[in-house]
Design an enzyme around this catalytic site. Sequence first.
Site, PDB file in Angstrom:
ATOM      1  N   HIS A   8      -5.574   3.697  -1.656  1.00 38.82           N
ATOM      2  CA  HIS A   8      -6.908   4.052  -1.155  1.00 38.82           C
ATOM      3  C   HIS A   8      -7.192   5.491  -1.561  1.00 38.82           C
ATOM      4  CE1 HIS A   8      -9.634   4.354   2.725  1.00 38.82           C
ATOM      5  NE2 HIS A   8     -10.285   4.660   1.621  1.00 38.82           N
ATOM      6  N   ARG A  24      -6.919  12.928   0.970  1.00 36.26           N
ATOM      7  CA  ARG A  24      -5.840  13.387   1.850  1.00 36.26           C
ATOM      8  C   ARG A  24      -4.472  12.863   1.401  1.00 36.26           C
ATOM      9  NH1 ARG A  24      -7.072  10.001   7.343  1.00 36.26           N
ATOM     10  NH2 ARG A  24      -9.115  10.925   7.079  1.00 36.26           N
ATOM     11  N   HIS A  25      -4.430  11.734   0.694  1.00 40.55           N
ATOM     12  CA  HIS A  25      -3.115  11.268   0.198  1.00 40.55           C
ATOM     13  C   HIS A  25      -3.162  10.969  -1.303  1.00 40.55           C
ATOM     14  CE1 HIS A  25      -5.057   7.560   1.465  1.00 40.55           C
ATOM     15  NE2 HIS A  25      -4.675   7.637   2.721  1.00 40.55           N
ATOM     16  N   HIS A  41      -3.514  -4.539   7.870  1.00 38.76           N
ATOM     17  CA  HIS A  41      -3.581  -3.503   8.898  1.00 38.76           C
ATOM     18  C   HIS A  41      -2.702  -3.848  10.088  1.00 38.76           C
ATOM     19  CE1 HIS A  41      -5.142   0.247  10.235  1.00 38.76           C
ATOM     20  NE2 HIS A  41      -5.898   0.305   9.164  1.00 38.76           N
ATOM     21  N   GLY A  42      -1.776  -2.959  10.360  1.00 36.14           N
ATOM     22  CA  GLY A  42      -0.949  -3.084  11.564  1.00 36.14           C
ATOM     23  C   GLY A  42       0.200  -4.071  11.453  1.00 36.14           C
ATOM     24  N   ASN A  87       0.855  -1.178   0.000  1.00 37.41           N
ATOM     25  CA  ASN A  87       0.000   0.000   0.000  1.00 37.41           C
ATOM     26  C   ASN A  87       0.904   1.245   0.000  1.00 37.41           C
ATOM     27  OD1 ASN A  87      -1.381   2.269   1.134  1.00 37.41           O
ATOM     28  ND2 ASN A  87      -3.055   0.921   1.702  1.00 37.41           N
ATOM     29  N   ASP A  96      -0.062   4.476  -0.084  1.00 40.00           N
ATOM     30  CA  ASP A  96      -0.751   5.713   0.338  1.00 40.00           C
ATOM     31  C   ASP A  96       0.177   6.703   1.039  1.00 40.00           C
ATOM     32  OD1 ASP A  96      -3.062   4.499  -0.509  1.00 40.00           O
ATOM     33  OD2 ASP A  96      -3.903   4.208   1.494  1.00 40.00           O
ATOM     34  N   HIS A  97       1.041   6.173   1.915  1.00 43.90           N
ATOM     35  CA  HIS A  97       1.798   7.108   2.753  1.00 43.90           C
ATOM     36  C   HIS A  97       2.966   7.767   2.028  1.00 43.90           C
ATOM     37  CE1 HIS A  97      -0.939   6.632   5.885  1.00 43.90           C
ATOM     38  NE2 HIS A  97      -0.701   5.343   6.050  1.00 43.90           N
ATOM     39  N   ARG A 128       3.226  18.861   1.645  1.00 45.04           N
ATOM     40  CA  ARG A 128       3.735  20.119   1.102  1.00 45.04           C
ATOM     41  C   ARG A 128       3.109  20.474  -0.249  1.00 45.04           C
ATOM     42  NH1 ARG A 128       8.888  21.932   2.853  1.00 45.04           N
ATOM     43  NH2 ARG A 128       8.860  21.719   5.099  1.00 45.04           N
ATOM     44  N   THR A 161      -6.671   6.445  10.163  1.00 48.70           N
ATOM     45  CA  THR A 161      -6.574   5.384   9.166  1.00 48.70           C
ATOM     46  C   THR A 161      -7.842   4.556   9.312  1.00 48.70           C
ATOM     47  OG1 THR A 161      -5.252   3.486   8.413  1.00 48.70           O
ATOM     48  CG2 THR A 161      -5.275   3.898  10.781  1.00 48.70           C
ATOM     49  N   THR A 162      -8.062   3.585   8.413  1.00 46.79           N
ATOM     50  CA  THR A 162      -9.269   2.766   8.506  1.00 46.79           C
ATOM     51  C   THR A 162      -9.317   2.113   9.888  1.00 46.79           C
ATOM     52  OG1 THR A 162      -8.902   2.303   6.181  1.00 46.79           O
ATOM     53  CG2 THR A 162     -10.597   1.011   7.272  1.00 46.79           C
ATOM     54  N   ARG A 215      -9.356   8.303  -0.921  1.00 43.60           N
ATOM     55  CA  ARG A 215     -10.347   8.673   0.090  1.00 43.60           C
ATOM     56  C   ARG A 215     -11.192   9.827  -0.416  1.00 43.60           C
ATOM     57  NH1 ARG A 215      -8.599   6.493   5.453  1.00 43.60           N
ATOM     58  NH2 ARG A 215     -10.408   7.593   6.226  1.00 43.60           N
ATOM     59  N   GLY A 265       1.228  -1.379   4.403  1.00 42.42           N
ATOM     60  CA  GLY A 265       1.585  -0.043   3.947  1.00 42.42           C
ATOM     61  C   GLY A 265       2.550   0.677   4.862  1.00 42.42           C
ATOM     62  N   HIS A 266       2.044   1.127   6.001  1.00 45.62           N
ATOM     63  CA  HIS A 266       2.785   2.065   6.841  1.00 45.62           C
ATOM     64  C   HIS A 266       4.188   1.565   7.201  1.00 45.62           C
ATOM     65  CE1 HIS A 266       3.651   4.386  10.550  1.00 45.62           C
ATOM     66  NE2 HIS A 266       3.068   5.346   9.855  1.00 45.62           N
ATOM     67  N   GLU A 319      -8.506   0.365  -3.038  1.00 47.34           N
ATOM     68  CA  GLU A 319      -9.254   0.371  -1.785  1.00 47.34           C
ATOM     69  C   GLU A 319     -10.184   1.585  -1.806  1.00 47.34           C
ATOM     70  OE1 GLU A 319      -6.498  -0.271   1.551  1.00 47.34           O
ATOM     71  OE2 GLU A 319      -7.901   0.950   2.702  1.00 47.34           O
ATOM     72  N   GLU A 369     -10.698  -9.368   3.260  1.00 47.73           N
ATOM     73  CA  GLU A 369      -9.437  -8.977   3.892  1.00 47.73           C
ATOM     74  C   GLU A 369      -9.732  -8.889   5.381  1.00 47.73           C
ATOM     75  OE1 GLU A 369      -6.987  -5.940   2.077  1.00 47.73           O
ATOM     76  OE2 GLU A 369      -6.341  -5.275   4.061  1.00 47.73           O
TER      77      GLU A 369
HETATM   78  N1  PXP Z   1      -5.710  -2.981   4.400  1.00 46.06           N
HETATM   79  C1  PXP Z   1      -6.638  -2.023   4.546  1.00 46.06           C
HETATM   80  C2  PXP Z   1      -8.057  -2.354   4.196  1.00 46.06           C
HETATM   81  C3  PXP Z   1      -6.295  -0.731   4.997  1.00 46.06           C
HETATM   82  O1  PXP Z   1      -7.245   0.210   5.144  1.00 46.06           O
HETATM   83  C4  PXP Z   1      -4.946  -0.452   5.280  1.00 46.06           C
HETATM   84  C5  PXP Z   1      -4.550   0.920   5.719  1.00 46.06           C
HETATM   85  O2  PXP Z   1      -4.706   1.816   4.689  1.00 46.06           O
HETATM   86  C6  PXP Z   1      -4.005  -1.481   5.106  1.00 46.06           C
HETATM   87  C7  PXP Z   1      -4.417  -2.740   4.690  1.00 46.06           C
HETATM   88  C8  PXP Z   1      -2.562  -1.258   5.405  1.00 46.06           C
HETATM   89  O3  PXP Z   1      -2.413  -1.057   6.775  1.00 46.06           O
HETATM   90  P1  PXP Z   1      -1.012  -0.609   7.346  1.00 46.06           P
HETATM   91  O4  PXP Z   1      -0.719   0.739   6.757  1.00 46.06           O
HETATM   92  O5  PXP Z   1      -1.215  -0.592   8.818  1.00 46.06           O
HETATM   93  O6  PXP Z   1       0.003  -1.643   6.889  1.00 46.06           O
END
Ligand code: PXP
Length: 247
Positions: free
Chosen positions: A43, A49-50, A195-196, A7, A9-10, A18, A100-101, A45, A217-218, A70, A151
């Site tokens: 994603h 935002r990103h 996630h996480g 992912n 996004d970040h 910026r 975040t979600t 949104r 992602g993160h 997403e 998921e």
């Molecule tokens: N899956 C979904 C559905 C999410 O919303 C996210 C966060 O955007 C992720 C996976 C990735 O999560 P993380 O950034 O914590 O790895």
Amino acid sequence: MIRLGINIDHVATVRQARREKYPDPVQAAVMAELGGADNITCHLREDRRHIQDRDLFLLKDTIKVPLNFEMAATSEMISIAKKVRPHSVTLVPEKRAELTTEGGLNLAVADLAIEAAVRELREVGILVSLFVDPDLKMIELSKHLGAEAIEIHTGPFCRNVDGAAATKTKWSLTKELSDIATHSHELGLQVHFGHGLHYTNAQWLQHVSFAEEANIGHAVVARAIFVGMTEAVREMKRLLNDPSLKP
Ligand code: PXP
């Protein structure tokens, strides 16, 4: 093999801080592919935002691995998905104020928007996955609504594994997740996770039966600051698949 979806996004979060043209999430996606990413997720949104609309179209035209889009089940997003034609869509709940979600979809309340989104997206050949908590009722409802994949929200699992002092507790948390994944697989659903997940908890997924895909992602974007995107992805893919790294 557990597929790794990255992912990006970040990368766009840093750019939007910026309102610059860099860092470019499309460039990050190409580097992630070189590191072994099996798909790229972003994603879009409602508040943009990103990721921006343009990123999504550029990603679809540039990457060679499947694009997982997403999105919330809104008519605006469905119409964008129909134009972009990603390989898959993961439907998520979306709240404006969240960082975040925050949780999986609540399918218990008859959600006509989700039902319609699954139908419309499948009609144009997009694989639909629903982001749900590790809750058997939600998983059965996902199947009922026509999703091909789910998921499973690993946020609570990750928090609990991270916080558990005893290895025995980590094994039992993993067994619980594995039982849920087995049930989902028996219903005929592809089982994804997300996630996480980070570099000290992701290898537990090797012990989850029928784990097909992890979307991360993160942690990967954060690691990429120090070692580069390609290497950060390579390391994560190894954690998910190298049996010598079993905990
Ligand atoms: N899956 C979904 C559905 C999410 O919303 C996210 C966060 O955007 C992720 C996976 C990735 O999560 P993380 O950034 O914590 O790895």
